[in-house]
Design a protein around this motif. Structure first.
Motif, PDB file in Angstrom:
ATOM      1  N   UNK A 186       0.846  -1.189   0.000  1.00 54.11           N
ATOM      2  CA  UNK A 186       0.000   0.000   0.000  1.00 54.11           C
ATOM      3  C   UNK A 186       0.882   1.239   0.000  1.00 54.11           C
ATOM      4  N   UNK A 187       0.863   1.939  -1.107  1.00 56.15           N
ATOM      5  CA  UNK A 187       1.714   3.116  -1.286  1.00 56.15           C
ATOM      6  C   UNK A 187       0.874   4.389  -1.216  1.00 56.15           C
ATOM      7  N   UNK A 188       1.373   5.357  -0.472  1.00 54.84           N
ATOM      8  CA  UNK A 188       0.653   6.610  -0.244  1.00 54.84           C
ATOM      9  C   UNK A 188       1.537   7.795  -0.616  1.00 54.84           C
ATOM     10  N   UNK A 189       0.881   8.921  -0.868  1.00 54.72           N
ATOM     11  CA  UNK A 189       1.555  10.200  -0.994  1.00 54.72           C
ATOM     12  C   UNK A 189       0.982  11.114   0.089  1.00 54.72           C
ATOM     13  N   UNK A 190       1.893  11.724   0.839  1.00 56.51           N
ATOM     14  CA  UNK A 190       1.488  12.619   1.919  1.00 56.51           C
ATOM     15  C   UNK A 190       2.230  13.938   1.763  1.00 56.51           C
ATOM     16  N   UNK A 191       1.508  15.031   1.849  1.00 55.23           N
ATOM     17  CA  UNK A 191       2.114  16.356   1.848  1.00 55.23           C
ATOM     18  C   UNK A 191       2.221  16.801   3.303  1.00 55.23           C
ATOM     19  N   UNK A 192       3.444  16.993   3.779  1.00 52.89           N
ATOM     20  CA  UNK A 192       3.651  17.271   5.195  1.00 52.89           C
ATOM     21  C   UNK A 192       4.259  18.648   5.399  1.00 52.89           C
TER      22      UNK A 192
END
Length: 339
Positions: A186-192
């Motif tokens: 499960x691959x995610x993109x997160x803007x932090x």
């Protein structure tokens, strides 16, 4: 547009309660389970079933610990044999609803959907209907025969992206086993907010927050939780990060990144909403960050073994449009600063 499968009965009669025997589960407890409550251990080993349902089965004598009845609160030694005889109820209160679905893949065993922001996965307090489960029952009425209508994992209401749903008992058992074995990718993109190190692993247990009961936190008594991350793009005061889950705890990425000191942009629970706008300089960017309506988290990739064919399968979708637009503004801000 994916063709819709009509409800052949055209009424709520399809959802009337019916009891069914499901496949008996044979489990052996491990040393790491010693000292924990029986219902808690079973909820971890059988994630397809809710803890309340498991508690009911224990009380009904449908769970035997070394051949004997037990109570949900009984502590286990960590070497017992457990026999679970599930008794499944056909979905009664969750009715089919014609809610649009974006389906990325579908066959007789699997449905892969791209969940939009704002869509709750299961009916719950405050969200009795209008959920992904309602939409799935309209699209594929036969899902009413499966535990939790074939839903084996979840995304938060305001997290977008890929989810897999089992469409057969074979697929349900396989997906639960794959999730338990941590072999589902499960691959995610997160803007932090902020600048994490180039890459890293967060291995920190997650449980209920000690004072905020609707939030999660890194706590010593929590369940094991592991997230791997790497920075894809660094902006002036923000970073776009790829995260791969090794476990699937509630709010895992949001909690882990906040624990590191880099909360997700727009996250109202773990601090990303207030910090994001405060750390922006340009008015247009500050306004966009302050108005971003959700945690900036997108499930971009999903990989698993097909339950019937045994072939590896992988899906990848584009970045969510709202996060992509915000990243474009952050890039413009960085380019403008460089000039």
């Amino acid at each position: 547009m994916h063709p819709r499968v009509p409800d052949p009965l055209g009424s709520a009669r399809l959802q009337q309660a019916r009891l069914e025997e499901a496949e008996t589960q044979h489990l052996r407890l491990q040393p790491e389970h010693a000292g924990r409550r029986l219902d808690q251990v079973l909820a971890e080993l059988l994630p397809a079933f809710s803890r309340s349902r498991l508690q009911a089965w224990i009380e009904q004598g449908r769970v035997l610990l070394d051949g004997h009845r037990s109570r949900p609160k009984d502590r286990v030694r960590g070497a017992e044999q457990v026999l679970v005889q599930p008794l499944l109820e056909r979905v009664g209160d969750c009715l089919p609803q014609a809610i649009p679905l974006q389906i990325e893949f579908e066959d007789e065993h699997l449905i892969v959907v791209n969940k939009p922001a704002g869509l709750v996965v299961h009916p719950a307090a405050g969200h009795p209907d209008g959920t992904l489960q309602n939409a799935l029952l309209h699209h594929a009425p036969g899902l009413a025969e499966l535990p939790r209508c074939g839903i084996v994992h979840r995304l938060d209401k305001d997290t977008t992206g890929l989810m897999v749903v089992a469409r057969s008992l074979l697929a349900h058992r396989s997906l639960v086993d794959q999730l338990k074995a941590r072999s589902v990718k499960r691959d995610y993109r997160a803007l932090v907010v902020g600048a994490p190190s180039v890459s890293g692993r967060v291995d920190a247990p997650i449980g209920r927050h000690p004072t905020r009961r609707t939030a999660m936190a890194v706590v010593a008594s929590g369940r094991p939780a592991v997230s791997d991350y790497r920075v894809l793009v660094r902006y002036r005061r923000h970073s776009l990060v790829a995260v791969q889950l090794q476990t699937g705890r509630t709010h895992q990425i949001r909690v882990h990144m906040a624990h590191l000191g880099f909360p997700l942009v727009g996250d109202p629970v773990y601090g990303g909403r207030s910090r994001a706008a405060a750390e922006a300089v340009r008015p247009e960017l500050a306004s966009a960050l302050g108005a971003f309506p959700r945690q900036a988290l997108h499930a971009i990739g999903l990989g698993l073994i097909h339950p019937a064919s045994g072939q590896p399968m992988h899906w990848q979708i584009p970045m969510a449009a709202d996060i992509a637009a915000l990243c474009a503004l952050l890039q413009q801000d960085m380019d403008g600063e460089a000039r």
